[in-house]
Design an enzyme around this catalytic site. Structure first.
Site, short mmCIF file in Angstrom:
data_model
loop_
_atom_site.label_atom_id
_atom_site.label_comp_id
_atom_site.label_asym_id
_atom_site.label_seq_id
_atom_site.Cartn_x
_atom_site.Cartn_y
_atom_site.Cartn_z
N ASN A 55 -3.55 3.31 -4.79
CA ASN A 55 -3.03 1.95 -4.69
C ASN A 55 -2.83 1.37 -6.09
O ASN A 55 -3.63 1.59 -7.00
CB ASN A 55 -3.92 1.06 -3.82
N CYS A 66 0.34 0.45 -1.61
CA CYS A 66 -0.81 1.17 -1.05
C CYS A 66 -0.74 2.66 -1.41
O CYS A 66 0.34 3.21 -1.68
CB CYS A 66 -0.83 1.05 0.47
N GLU A 68 -1.17 5.34 0.48
CA GLU A 68 -0.43 6.19 1.42
C GLU A 68 1.06 6.14 1.12
O GLU A 68 1.75 7.17 1.08
CB GLU A 68 -0.67 5.72 2.87
N CYS A 101 -2.82 0.44 6.47
CA CYS A 101 -2.38 -0.90 6.88
C CYS A 101 -1.12 -0.80 7.74
O CYS A 101 -0.49 0.27 7.84
CB CYS A 101 -2.14 -1.77 5.65
N CYS A 104 1.98 0.55 5.91
CA CYS A 104 1.90 2.01 5.69
C CYS A 104 2.12 2.77 6.98
O CYS A 104 2.72 3.85 6.97
CB CYS A 104 0.55 2.38 5.07
N1 THU Z 1 -5.00 -0.28 0.55
C1 THU Z 1 -4.47 0.97 0.49
O1 THU Z 1 -3.99 1.42 -0.55
N2 THU Z 1 -4.49 1.71 1.62
C2 THU Z 1 -5.14 1.35 2.78
O2 THU Z 1 -5.17 2.12 3.73
C3 THU Z 1 -5.79 0.05 2.86
C4 THU Z 1 -5.51 -0.90 1.75
C5 THU Z 1 -5.06 -1.06 -0.71
C6 THU Z 1 -4.14 -2.23 -0.81
C7 THU Z 1 -4.87 -3.08 -1.82
O3 THU Z 1 -4.56 -2.59 -3.12
C8 THU Z 1 -6.33 -2.81 -1.56
O4 THU Z 1 -6.37 -1.57 -0.86
C9 THU Z 1 -7.04 -3.89 -0.77
O5 THU Z 1 -6.43 -4.14 0.42
#
Ligand code: THU
Length: 150
Positions: A55, A66, A68, A101, A104
């Site tokens: 992320n 994110c 993913e 999320c 994603c």
């Molecule tokens: N985030 C991800 O990269 N993947 C997930 O599956 C959940 C959330 C990141 C987004 C943000 O940078 C941080 O986690 C907090 O939500």
């Protein structure tokens, strides 16, 4: 509520174990000064290669990316659009497995078939939740074959 099954890391195929380890490794590259929540993801492409993503946050929160999505976008940029697995590693407080999320899930559904396995685990890599696209994102717009009219 989780859909899927929880399995021990040690019971997984070696190529999945490797993918999870790569997710844990790329998680360390996370740029997350705002949430302080590090996430790493990796996809196995059908040619056997691995694409990783972490992320990457932004002072303007919606501009954050994110892990993913980063992994998938990187693979597609390398000309790889077909995958056999996705793994995600994150350590959420009070929640065992971090699931992708909503945005994603939409991105995953664009490139993953309904039955591509998705493995979610923590950085201790002990227990792993195995799920799939159709569990995470049922009734995907444009990609839901069982609601086709012809
Ligand atoms: N985030 C991800 O990269 N993947 C997930 O599956 C959940 C959330 C990141 C987004 C943000 O940078 C941080 O986690 C907090 O939500």
């Amino acid at each position: 509520m989780y859909t899927g099954e929880i399995v021990d890391f040690t019971t997984l195929d070696k190529d999945i174990q490797e993918l999870i380890r790569e997710s844990a490794a790329v998680r360390e590259k996370s740029y997350s000064p705002y949430s302080k929540f590090k996430v790493g993801a990796a996809v196995r492409c059908t040619d056997g290669s691995i694409s990783r993503g972490c992320n990457v946050e932004n002072a303007s929160f919606p501009a954050s990316v994110c892990a993913e999505t980063a992994a998938i976008v990187h693979a597609v940029s390398e000309g790889k659009k077909k995958f056999t697995a996705l793994t995600v590693v994150a350590d959420q407080e009070n929640v065992k497995f971090t699931t992708p999320c909503g945005v994603c899930r939409q991105v995953i559904s664009e490139f993953f078939g309904d039955n591509i396995p998705i493995y979610l685990t923590r950085s201790d890599m002990k227990q792993v939740l195995r799920t799939k696209t159709s569990e995470l994102f049922p009734f995907s717009p444009f990609h839901t074959s069982d609601t086709k009219t012809s």
